[in-house]
Structure formats: C-alpha cells, structure tokens
Motif scaffolding. Structure first.
Motif, PDB file in Angstrom:
ATOM      1  N   ALA A 179      41.627  31.015  23.361  1.00  0.00           N
ATOM      2  CA  ALA A 179      40.395  30.607  24.044  1.00  0.00           C
ATOM      3  C   ALA A 179      39.699  29.461  23.311  1.00  0.00           C
ATOM      4  O   ALA A 179      39.040  28.618  23.943  1.00  0.00           O
ATOM      5  N   TRP A 180      39.858  29.411  21.985  1.00  0.00           N
ATOM      6  CA  TRP A 180      39.129  28.397  21.195  1.00  0.00           C
ATOM      7  C   TRP A 180      39.545  26.991  21.627  1.00  0.00           C
ATOM      8  O   TRP A 180      40.733  26.678  21.790  1.00  0.00           O
ATOM      9  N   GLY A 181      38.543  26.132  21.797  1.00  0.00           N
ATOM     10  CA  GLY A 181      38.806  24.731  22.107  1.00  0.00           C
ATOM     11  C   GLY A 181      39.292  24.486  23.511  1.00  0.00           C
ATOM     12  O   GLY A 181      39.833  23.399  23.797  1.00  0.00           O
ATOM     13  N   THR A 182      39.112  25.453  24.417  1.00  0.00           N
ATOM     14  CA  THR A 182      39.487  25.256  25.820  1.00  0.00           C
ATOM     15  C   THR A 182      38.240  25.316  26.686  1.00  0.00           C
ATOM     16  O   THR A 182      37.208  25.869  26.294  1.00  0.00           O
ATOM     17  N   ARG A 183      38.364  24.760  27.886  1.00  0.00           N
ATOM     18  CA  ARG A 183      37.238  24.749  28.828  1.00  0.00           C
ATOM     19  C   ARG A 183      37.271  25.986  29.728  1.00  0.00           C
ATOM     20  O   ARG A 183      38.334  26.546  30.008  1.00  0.00           O
ATOM     21  N   GLY A 184      36.110  26.371  30.212  1.00  0.00           N
ATOM     22  CA  GLY A 184      36.019  27.450  31.186  1.00  0.00           C
ATOM     23  C   GLY A 184      34.595  27.630  31.643  1.00  0.00           C
ATOM     24  O   GLY A 184      33.652  27.326  30.909  1.00  0.00           O
ATOM     25  N   LYS A 185      34.427  28.148  32.847  1.00  0.00           N
ATOM     26  CA  LYS A 185      33.078  28.364  33.374  1.00  0.00           C
ATOM     27  C   LYS A 185      32.451  29.633  32.814  1.00  0.00           C
ATOM     28  O   LYS A 185      31.237  29.812  32.876  1.00  0.00           O
ATOM     29  N   TRP A 186      33.299  30.530  32.281  1.00  0.00           N
ATOM     30  CA  TRP A 186      32.801  31.693  31.555  1.00  0.00           C
ATOM     31  C   TRP A 186      33.826  32.127  30.511  1.00  0.00           C
ATOM     32  O   TRP A 186      35.008  31.799  30.598  1.00  0.00           O
ATOM     33  N   CYS A 187      33.320  32.870  29.529  1.00  0.00           N
ATOM     34  CA  CYS A 187      34.193  33.466  28.519  1.00  0.00           C
ATOM     35  C   CYS A 187      33.629  34.846  28.184  1.00  0.00           C
ATOM     36  O   CYS A 187      32.412  34.985  27.975  1.00  0.00           O
ATOM     37  N   MET A 188      34.509  35.846  28.157  1.00  0.00           N
ATOM     38  CA  MET A 188      34.112  37.219  27.839  1.00  0.00           C
ATOM     39  C   MET A 188      34.740  37.643  26.515  1.00  0.00           C
ATOM     40  O   MET A 188      35.911  37.392  26.260  1.00  0.00           O
TER      41      MET A 188
ATOM     42  N   LYS B 284      33.270  50.021  20.865  1.00  0.00           N
ATOM     43  CA  LYS B 284      32.417  50.389  19.749  1.00  0.00           C
ATOM     44  C   LYS B 284      31.978  51.835  19.956  1.00  0.00           C
ATOM     45  O   LYS B 284      31.517  52.189  21.043  1.00  0.00           O
ATOM     46  N   ASP B 285      32.125  52.635  18.924  1.00  0.00           N
ATOM     47  CA  ASP B 285      31.784  54.056  18.998  1.00  0.00           C
ATOM     48  C   ASP B 285      32.436  54.722  20.204  1.00  0.00           C
ATOM     49  O   ASP B 285      31.827  55.552  20.891  1.00  0.00           O
ATOM     50  N   GLY B 286      33.692  54.339  20.483  1.00  0.00           N
ATOM     51  CA  GLY B 286      34.429  54.941  21.568  1.00  0.00           C
ATOM     52  C   GLY B 286      34.028  54.497  22.952  1.00  0.00           C
ATOM     53  O   GLY B 286      34.518  55.039  23.952  1.00  0.00           O
ATOM     54  N   GLN B 287      33.179  53.476  23.035  1.00  0.00           N
ATOM     55  CA  GLN B 287      32.683  53.013  24.324  1.00  0.00           C
ATOM     56  C   GLN B 287      33.085  51.557  24.561  1.00  0.00           C
ATOM     57  O   GLN B 287      33.016  50.732  23.654  1.00  0.00           O
ATOM     58  N   GLN B 288      33.512  51.261  25.791  1.00  0.00           N
ATOM     59  CA  GLN B 288      33.859  49.888  26.145  1.00  0.00           C
ATOM     60  C   GLN B 288      32.594  49.046  26.255  1.00  0.00           C
ATOM     61  O   GLN B 288      31.637  49.431  26.936  1.00  0.00           O
ATOM     62  N   VAL B 289      32.583  47.887  25.585  1.00  0.00           N
ATOM     63  CA  VAL B 289      31.452  46.965  25.666  1.00  0.00           C
ATOM     64  C   VAL B 289      31.974  45.541  25.838  1.00  0.00           C
ATOM     65  O   VAL B 289      33.112  45.233  25.450  1.00  0.00           O
ATOM     66  N   SER B 290      31.156  44.695  26.419  1.00  0.00           N
ATOM     67  CA  SER B 290      31.550  43.295  26.563  1.00  0.00           C
ATOM     68  C   SER B 290      30.330  42.398  26.544  1.00  0.00           C
ATOM     69  O   SER B 290      29.218  42.813  26.885  1.00  0.00           O
ATOM     70  N   ILE B 291      30.557  41.154  26.118  1.00  0.00           N
ATOM     71  CA  ILE B 291      29.554  40.085  26.159  1.00  0.00           C
ATOM     72  C   ILE B 291      30.202  38.909  26.878  1.00  0.00           C
ATOM     73  O   ILE B 291      31.291  38.479  26.493  1.00  0.00           O
ATOM     74  N   THR B 292      29.542  38.391  27.886  1.00  0.00           N
ATOM     75  CA  THR B 292      30.054  37.227  28.602  1.00  0.00           C
ATOM     76  C   THR B 292      29.011  36.125  28.585  1.00  0.00           C
ATOM     77  O   THR B 292      27.834  36.373  28.847  1.00  0.00           O
ATOM     78  N   ILE B 293      29.440  34.910  28.241  1.00  0.00           N
ATOM     79  CA  ILE B 293      28.592  33.724  28.361  1.00  0.00           C
ATOM     80  C   ILE B 293      29.069  32.946  29.580  1.00  0.00           C
ATOM     81  O   ILE B 293      30.262  32.674  29.719  1.00  0.00           O
ATOM     82  N   ILE B 294      28.124  32.605  30.456  1.00  0.00           N
ATOM     83  CA  ILE B 294      28.442  31.894  31.693  1.00  0.00           C
ATOM     84  C   ILE B 294      27.778  30.529  31.668  1.00  0.00           C
ATOM     85  O   ILE B 294      26.576  30.408  31.415  1.00  0.00           O
ATOM     86  N   ASP B 295      28.580  29.497  31.909  1.00  0.00           N
ATOM     87  CA  ASP B 295      28.087  28.124  31.943  1.00  0.00           C
ATOM     88  C   ASP B 295      27.504  27.818  33.324  1.00  0.00           C
ATOM     89  O   ASP B 295      27.759  28.528  34.302  1.00  0.00           O
TER      90      ASP B 295
END
Length: 348
Positions: A243-252, A257-268
């Motif tokens: 993913a590093w150094g590539t273009r995209g309209k979003w990246c997740m 963590k603690d047995g739970q699914q989590v995510s962070i997404t940045i949207i352009d």
C-alpha cells in the motif's frame, strides 16, 4: 460563526443521520487546553492544543466499543509499545517542508541547536463547539509559524463528529491561507494527515528499519514482537506493505485487539489537491495520507510543489472512519467514499 460554515457542517452530518447516529457532547477544559468529545455519553477523543505538542491533535481515538486504537506514547506510555518518533501522537495534520521548515518532525526530541529548522502550529483558538442529538462539530483556528513566531499560514479547521452503535466518524475540513510570504510545499515524504496506531494494528515484521527525516535525524525501528496483527487494504486492492507509495481514494488498516475486529479507514475527497492521494502507510504503525509528496512516491515521474501566494488558500478534506466488531469490506468503503465525495464544502 460564518453561515457558510454552518451549511458545511449540516451537509456533512446529513449522510450520517439515517444510520441511527448518537448524541455528541463536548466538555471544554481551557486551563488544560483540551476539549473532550463524547458520543452517546462515552469518550471518543479529545482535541488537545498545548504549545508543547508543537501541533494540535485528536488523542486518543476510541472505537464505539471502547477500544483505544491510537498509540499512547509519548503522552501515555503503555507496556510493550514502541517509543520511536515522539512527533507521532494521535491524529494530526501538518507537513515536512513548508518554506523549508519541517512541521511534521518537530517534537521535544529535537536538539535546541536544530530547532530553528522546524515549524510550529501555535496560537490555537477553539472558535466554536456545538453538540447535537445526532452529531457535533468543533471549529478552531491556528497559525503555522517559524520559531521566531513569524506566521506563514493561517489555519481554519472544522471537525464534524458522529457515531453509531459500531462506528465513529471524523470529517475534517482544513483551509490554509498564506499570509505575507509566498508559501512553498516541496514534494516530500512526510505528510499530511497522520495517525499513529496501537501496537496491535502494526503489521507483523521481522526486520529492523532506519528512517531519516529531512534534517538528517535517524530513527531506528525494531522488529515487531508485540502482538502486531494489522494489515492494509486500499481502494485499488493494494495490501500490506504494497500500500505504501500508491494512490487510492481510501485506505483501511484493520486487525484484532482484545479479541475484537477493529479498523481505521482514511477516505480522500475528490476536491483535494493530488486526488487520489498517495498513502504513506508504514508497517510500524504510521498511517498517513500525503497528496503533496508526488515526486517522492512516483520516483520523479510526477511533481506538484504546491505554491500559495499571499492571500491564496488551499483546502484539505478527509473522513476518518473507525469500526469495531466487524471488518469493513471494499464495497462498503466505496459507498462511504461516494457519500463523502458528495459533501459540499466551501471556504470559511
């Protein structure tokens, strides 16, 4: 407050109102230069703006389920957590080369004899907070200054916060206006919207790396041996370190963590300079969108070198989406990006 700003905020919120959004409240603490953001009565984040941070930040960031997804260091040291890059704290926006000054890498760790090479975002003023049953916003102004307090840029930022049972959303709109000097943003690696994540969301790694900032200061990163299980996915299908150094309209960035699914997404946003942005997404937990570093990420095939003459402005718009208890898929994030792209925005 400017009526255009109210219109911007209302439009940003409208898309979230159909998803059973929760009440947003703010608790201001002027003495300690912070504003706490509560969603459904639970802590989400705090806006921190003391001068000794060299920039205003949102810290920490917490999911709807109460898990912290940002690194603690340097404000709060946690067990088995990295202590590199003390300028990586919370969620922030700045840049590595503004008229030759490095705003990105400035921190307490810079030696006094080199401090003049670094910029500072100071004189932060919280202009307005307004909570609502379904959303809330915080507006602030600040100066991008040299060490001698000469102002290069005036910043105006609005944060729109919202949340549902399993999401937390930040829509950020930042306008930078050049003052008496022409301002040059040299194409460079470190920028612009940055986030440093908890150890669990780092990518597994077995190698040691060394990174050098624009002024020759080297930081070494050890191999990940701290429960790291994160992974990246971009709108263009790039995964992990690809993913590093590539273009995209979003990246997740996602993991458990603690047995739970989590995510962070940045949207352009399509109106941003350099859309779709390049992703400055590192395996050790730095997650950033840098639309201005085109010459670096393209190996010289492209360039931008954004320039603002006195009185000219540029606006950056980003959505940061946190989810817990489930993994977002590409189709859902494409819909989020389409929603965000339709949001009106104007100067304020």
């Amino acid at each position: 407050m400017n009526k255009n700003l109210i219109a911007v905020c209302c439009c940003i919120w409208s898309v979230h109102s159909i998803a059973q959004t929760k009440k947003v409240n703010f608790v201001s603490d002027v003495k300690h230069q912070k504003v706490d953001v509560l969603i459904d009565g639970k802590p989400f984040t705090s806006f921190l703006y003391p001068d000794n941070l060299e920039k205003p930040i949102l810290y920490p960031l917490m999911t709807a389920s109460g898990l912290t997804v940002t690194r603690g260091f340097p404000l709060d040291k946690r067990g088995n957590e990295r202590t590199d890059h003390p300028h990586h704290v919370g969620l922030w926006l700045n840049y590595e080369s503004v008229n030759g000054l490095d705003f990105w890498n400035n921190s307490y760790n810079i030696p006094a004899d080199k401090k003049s090479k670094y910029g500072w975002i100071r004189n932060v003023k919280v202009e307005k907070t307004q909570g609502h049953e379904k959303n809330g916003y915080l507006v602030y102004s600040a100066n991008w200054e040299r060490q001698d307090k000469h102002v290069l840029l005036k910043e105006s930022t609005v944060f729109a916060f919202s949340g549902t049972d399993d999401t937390r959303t930040i829509d950020r709109t930042t306008t930078l206006t050049a003052q008496k000097d022409t301002v040059y943003f040299k194409d460079i690696k470190d920028g612009m919207l940055g986030l440093r994540v908890t150890k669990e969301l780092e990518l597994p790694s077995e190698k040691e790396e060394a990174y050098t900032d624009n002024n020759g200061i080297v930081t070494k990163i050890s191999a990940a041996k701290n429960g790291a299980n994160g992974d990246y996915l971009t709108s263009e299908g790039k995964k992990g370190n690809e993913a590093w150094g590539t273009r995209g309209k979003w990246c997740m960035l996602f993991g458990q963590k603690d047995g739970q699914q989590v995510s962070i997404t940045i949207i352009d946003h399509p109106k941003n300079p350099g859309y779709p942005t390049y992703w400055h997404a590192r395996d050790y937990g730095l997650f950033a969108a840098n639309p201005l570093g085109q010459a670096i990420f393209s190996n010289g095939r492209e360039s931008m070198n954004l320039t603002l003459k006195p009185g000219e402005s540029v606006t950056f718009r980003y959505r940061v989406l946190l989810t817990s208890g489930k993994k977002q898929n590409a189709a859902e994030l494409d819909r989020q990006a389409a929603d965000f792209s339709r949001q009106r925005s104007s100067k304020f």
